[in-house]
Design a protein around this motif. Structure first.
Motif, PDB file in Angstrom:
ATOM      1  N   LYS A  29      14.895  64.872 -23.307  1.00 55.65           N
ATOM      2  CA  LYS A  29      15.182  64.813 -24.748  1.00 55.65           C
ATOM      3  C   LYS A  29      16.073  65.981 -25.175  1.00 55.65           C
ATOM      4  O   LYS A  29      17.088  65.802 -25.838  1.00 55.65           O
ATOM      5  CB  LYS A  29      13.870  64.840 -25.534  1.00 55.65           C
ATOM      6  N   GLU A  30      15.696  67.190 -24.761  1.00 54.30           N
ATOM      7  CA  GLU A  30      16.476  68.364 -25.170  1.00 54.30           C
ATOM      8  C   GLU A  30      17.897  68.315 -24.625  1.00 54.30           C
ATOM      9  O   GLU A  30      18.850  68.640 -25.322  1.00 54.30           O
ATOM     10  CB  GLU A  30      15.770  69.654 -24.722  1.00 54.30           C
ATOM     11  N   LEU A  31      18.028  67.911 -23.361  1.00 53.63           N
ATOM     12  CA  LEU A  31      19.366  67.894 -22.760  1.00 53.63           C
ATOM     13  C   LEU A  31      20.237  66.818 -23.401  1.00 53.63           C
ATOM     14  O   LEU A  31      21.420  67.040 -23.678  1.00 53.63           O
ATOM     15  CB  LEU A  31      19.291  67.679 -21.241  1.00 53.63           C
ATOM     16  N   GLU A  33      19.946  65.651 -26.382  1.00 49.58           N
ATOM     17  CA  GLU A  33      20.279  66.090 -27.747  1.00 49.58           C
ATOM     18  C   GLU A  33      21.430  67.088 -27.722  1.00 49.58           C
ATOM     19  O   GLU A  33      22.330  67.033 -28.555  1.00 49.58           O
ATOM     20  CB  GLU A  33      19.055  66.718 -28.419  1.00 49.58           C
ATOM     21  N   ASN A  34      21.399  67.997 -26.755  1.00 49.93           N
ATOM     22  CA  ASN A  34      22.496  68.962 -26.647  1.00 49.93           C
ATOM     23  C   ASN A  34      23.817  68.250 -26.384  1.00 49.93           C
ATOM     24  O   ASN A  34      24.842  68.602 -26.955  1.00 49.93           O
ATOM     25  CB  ASN A  34      22.226  69.962 -25.516  1.00 49.93           C
ATOM     26  N   SER A  35      23.786  67.245 -25.518  1.00 54.05           N
ATOM     27  CA  SER A  35      25.013  66.514 -25.207  1.00 54.05           C
ATOM     28  C   SER A  35      25.528  65.781 -26.448  1.00 54.05           C
ATOM     29  O   SER A  35      26.724  65.713 -26.689  1.00 54.05           O
ATOM     30  CB  SER A  35      24.772  65.507 -24.084  1.00 54.05           C
ATOM     31  N   SER A  79      24.525  77.913 -31.114  1.00 57.82           N
ATOM     32  CA  SER A  79      25.803  77.905 -31.813  1.00 57.82           C
ATOM     33  C   SER A  79      25.695  77.085 -33.094  1.00 57.82           C
ATOM     34  O   SER A  79      26.664  76.848 -33.774  1.00 57.82           O
ATOM     35  CB  SER A  79      26.867  77.292 -30.890  1.00 57.82           C
ATOM     36  N   LYS A  80      24.459  76.631 -33.398  1.00 61.01           N
ATOM     37  CA  LYS A  80      24.343  75.625 -34.457  1.00 61.01           C
ATOM     38  C   LYS A  80      23.794  76.175 -35.775  1.00 61.01           C
ATOM     39  O   LYS A  80      23.638  75.423 -36.732  1.00 61.01           O
ATOM     40  CB  LYS A  80      23.447  74.478 -33.949  1.00 61.01           C
ATOM     41  N   LEU A  81      23.475  77.425 -35.777  1.00 65.51           N
ATOM     42  CA  LEU A  81      22.795  78.007 -36.939  1.00 65.51           C
ATOM     43  C   LEU A  81      23.155  79.473 -36.958  1.00 65.51           C
ATOM     44  O   LEU A  81      23.144  80.125 -35.925  1.00 65.51           O
ATOM     45  CB  LEU A  81      21.286  77.855 -36.676  1.00 65.51           C
ATOM     46  N   LEU A  93      21.107  68.011 -33.956  1.00 64.75           N
ATOM     47  CA  LEU A  93      19.769  67.724 -33.441  1.00 64.75           C
ATOM     48  C   LEU A  93      19.054  69.012 -33.051  1.00 64.75           C
ATOM     49  O   LEU A  93      17.871  69.184 -33.259  1.00 64.75           O
ATOM     50  CB  LEU A  93      19.872  66.780 -32.245  1.00 64.75           C
ATOM     51  N   GLY A  94      19.802  69.937 -32.443  1.00 64.41           N
ATOM     52  CA  GLY A  94      19.200  71.219 -32.061  1.00 64.41           C
ATOM     53  C   GLY A  94      19.545  72.286 -33.077  1.00 64.41           C
ATOM     54  O   GLY A  94      20.462  72.109 -33.875  1.00 64.41           O
ATOM     55  N   PHE A  95      18.806  73.365 -33.088  1.00 68.87           N
ATOM     56  CA  PHE A  95      19.162  74.518 -33.925  1.00 68.87           C
ATOM     57  C   PHE A  95      18.308  75.730 -33.592  1.00 68.87           C
ATOM     58  O   PHE A  95      18.581  76.835 -34.008  1.00 68.87           O
ATOM     59  CB  PHE A  95      19.021  74.208 -35.427  1.00 68.87           C
ATOM     60  N   GLU A  98      16.216  77.356 -28.366  1.00 70.03           N
ATOM     61  CA  GLU A  98      15.060  77.628 -27.518  1.00 70.03           C
ATOM     62  C   GLU A  98      15.007  76.769 -26.272  1.00 70.03           C
ATOM     63  O   GLU A  98      14.401  77.135 -25.283  1.00 70.03           O
ATOM     64  CB  GLU A  98      13.765  77.340 -28.305  1.00 70.03           C
ATOM     65  N   ALA A  99      15.624  75.585 -26.367  1.00 71.88           N
ATOM     66  CA  ALA A  99      15.383  74.591 -25.328  1.00 71.88           C
ATOM     67  C   ALA A  99      15.828  75.077 -23.959  1.00 71.88           C
ATOM     68  O   ALA A  99      15.030  75.096 -23.014  1.00 71.88           O
ATOM     69  CB  ALA A  99      16.066  73.279 -25.694  1.00 71.88           C
ATOM     70  N   LEU A 100      17.090  75.465 -23.849  1.00 67.56           N
ATOM     71  CA  LEU A 100      17.576  75.844 -22.527  1.00 67.56           C
ATOM     72  C   LEU A 100      16.816  77.048 -21.985  1.00 67.56           C
ATOM     73  O   LEU A 100      16.491  77.111 -20.798  1.00 67.56           O
ATOM     74  CB  LEU A 100      19.079  76.105 -22.555  1.00 67.56           C
TER      75      LEU A 100
END
Ligand code: ADP
Ligand code: MG
Length: 607
Positions: A29-31, A33-35, A79-81, A93-95, A98-100
């Motif tokens: 899911k995290e990967l 979303e990043n893509s 890079s999103k916030l 989707l991400g912000f 933390e995921a990576l």
């Protein structure tokens, strides 16, 4: 006493990883979303052994600058916030950044990326939180992320992982949610080198619904559109006839992100109120768009739960949109002649030779269920026209109707062999005059109990007959459902239901319990699926067998509302003495209530 100290970065990342990364599907899911956030149009996902050994995501998005690679894997780096106010204007989707970092803390990660405007990209490794120096990488523009040996350094977490097929089911579910929200993106999924899903870019959501849930669900869809203030709702809702045994096919998205929301889930069910039986759930794919400042998405580590500023308005928006669409489509419940192939079908009565040829009873069932000793002949019944009689399962009222459509069965009092008066009331209750009062029997509860006891006895005695299908029937399920069915394969086989994996969520059904008579085999399997996916924890063998038997007994039993012939009533009453506990159905409800003559006399003031 222990002194207070700052936790090391490694421990911190493992703790936060625990919140975000629960299983391979969370990584996926995290990967993905990043893509998607990186503007990719094509995303290829490859997993090995349910994602436990390896997960690879390759995208054609904007990539990461070589100098940023280390930061991408650092915690709280995004890079999103950039400031706190942005938290209320989230468009990606991400912000959380933390995921990576979390994944890098509990697996062996290789991150390779190349922005399109650079001639060469770069790569970095991160093994359990330890980062390597950056090296040049010669791949095509976009990003490739490889995650190996998930939880290699957290053995306890590893133990919580389920079978490969279950983990793969969860992965497919993660992919499904994103693919539904982003129909214009091309996705692929390979498992152990085999292509499981090829999901081409499409103009519409409907294509995706068809792809994941089959043509039947697609055909049942009605489009919805509504606006209230700044809130917009769009999507598809299904015909009530396309209901399910759980709410898993109620998909809800907020600003392109899949979410779970109890209140809006209720709103969906409320919209269908009166159109679904209790315990049945509608199928819906709803997309809610709200200005980001009207919702806080930062209340849950995986962002699957959110907090709305005005939950009440949204509840009404969902409810009234569904209601009015169903009314418009004229989907008010109608009494229809049941599909002859559905549930208690008349297949047996009017089967063609070809159809009979398809079924081959493996061991002759003694047909001792609910059959009156002499097929009802010679008993003191009022003369109803004789209809073909299915020895294993009752016909329902509609099937016992005469061809002119009028019910041919007098629904009146008759006597059973030992000469008690018997009456069926409301097509649901059987009332018997007993020497010292009267007994009121719930026909469904009693039949259910009898069937349950029969299942148990036969299973114990190893004489569970199965009806074999000469041509195994493919049943299309979601990957998660297929996984649950295949996990329970051994127990199901013990009950006569034999299934095989056919790939891509399809399960091949080759036999089913003969006791279930003329029920359509695929319907039996779908009911089993509904049962299995609603089990929160994996039941142990005994619970599973018990649960399955009681579920099958419930489904196969006559229902409240089925008109029974006198022969069927007598048969039911006769069977009553053959089982141990006829006083309660397997769910614990009483099957009969006794009103004594004395009580009646007392109540009427006679004594
Ligand atoms: P978040 O998505 O919350 O920002 P992540 O830890 O998932 O945090 O990712 C960290 C950063 O790495 C992202 O903000 C993004 O800049 C970059 N990144 C991760 N994956 C990709 C990708 N596939 N393509 C481009 N950039 C990516
Ligand atoms: Mg992310």
């Amino acid at each position: 006493m222990n002194r207070i100290h700052q936790l090391s970065q490694l421990v911190i990342s493992k703790i936060s990883a625990g919140e975000v990364i629960e299983r391979p599907a969370s990584v996926v899911k995290e990967l993905l979303e990043n893509s998607i956030d990186a503007g990719s149009t094509r995303i290829d996902l490859e997993v090995e052994n349910g994602g436990v050994d390896k997960i690879v995501v390759v995208d054609n998005g904007h990539g990461i600058q070589p100098d940023d690679l280390q930061l991408a894997l650092a915690s709280h780096a995004t890079s999103k916030l950039s400031n706190a106010d942005d938290l209320f204007r989230i468009g990606t989707l991400g912000f959380r950044g933390e995921a990576l970092a979390s994944i890098g803390g509990v697996a062996q990660v290789t991150l390779q990326s190349r922005p399109a405007d650079l001639p060469c990209g770069a790569e970095i490794y991160c093994h359990g939180g330890e980062m390597s120096p950056i090296k040049p990488w010669n791949g095509s523009p976009g990003t490739r992320l490889e995650v190996k040996h998930l939880f290699f350094n957290t053995p306890v977490r590893r133990k919580f992982l389920r079978t490969t097929s279950t983990e793969l089911g969860h992965i497919t579910e993660s992919l499904t949610r994103l693919a539904l929200a982003y129909p214009s993106l091309h996705f692929t999924l390979k498992h152990n080198g085999k292509l499981m899903h090829e999901i081409p870019a499409t103009a519409g959501l409907l294509d995706r619904i068809g792809l994941f849930f089959g043509a039947e669900v697609r055909k049942a869809m009605h489009e919805v559109h509504a606006e209230r203030g700044p809130a917009r709702l769009a999507g598809y809702i299904a015909n009530p006839a396309c209901d399910r045994g759980n709410a898993k096919l109620q998909y809800l998205f907020l600003n392109g992100r899949w979410i779970r929301d109890r209140s809006l889930g209720h709103a969906v069910q409320e919209g269908y109120r009166g159109l679904l039986m209790t315990g049945r759930y509608a199928v819906s794919f709803l997309f809610l768009e709200l200005p980001p400042e009207l919702v806080d998405v930062n209340v849950h580590p995986t962002k699957s739960e959110v907090r709305f500023r005005d939950a009440q308005t949204l509840f009404h928006l969902v409810l009234t949109t569904i209601r009015s669409r169903l009314t418009e489509a004229n989907l008010v419940p109608q009494l229809q002649a049941p599909d002859p192939n559905a549930e208690f079908g008349t297949r047996n009565v009017e089967t063609s030779d070809a159809e009979i040829g398809m079924r081959n009873v493996e061991s002759e069932s003694e047909a001792d269920e609910l059959v009156p000793p002499s097929g009802g002949q010679g008993l003191n019944f009022p003369q109803a026209p004789v209809r073909p009689y299915n020895p294993e399962v009752f016909h329902t009222s509609s099937e016992t109707s005469s061809p002119d459509g009028n019910s041919s069965i007098p629904n009146s009092e008759f006597r059973i062999p030992n000469s008690h008066k018997v009456l069926q009331l409301h097509d649901s209750y059987i009332v018997i005059e007993t020497p010292d009062g009267m007994l009121v029997i719930d026909q469904h509860a009693l039949h259910e109990r009898i069937l349950f006891e029969q299942f148990k006895n036969r299973w114990r005695g190893g004489t569970m007959e199965k009806q074999r299908l000469l041509i195994p029937e493919p049943v299309e399920l979601t990957a998660e459902q297929a996984a649950r069915v295949l996990e329970a394969k051994t127990e199901l086989a013990e009950l006569g239901l034999e299934v095989e994996d056919f790939g891509n969520g399809t399960v091949l059904l080759s036999s089913y319990p003969a006791l279930l008579g003329k029920k359509v085999p695929a319907t039996i399997l779908r009911e089993v699926v509904d049962f299995l996916v609603t089990q929160d924890r994996t039941p142990n063998r005994e619970q599973m067998l018990n649960g399955l038997m009681s579920m099958m007994a419930c489904k196969a039993a006559v229902k409240a509302g089925d008109r029974l012939t006198p022969a069927q009533i007598s048969a039911l009453l006769e069977q009553r003495h053959l089982v141990n506990d006829t006083h309660h159905c397997p769910h614990g409800r009483p099957t009969s209530l006794l009103f004594s003559r004395r009580d009646l006399d007392k109540q009427f003031g006679r004594i």
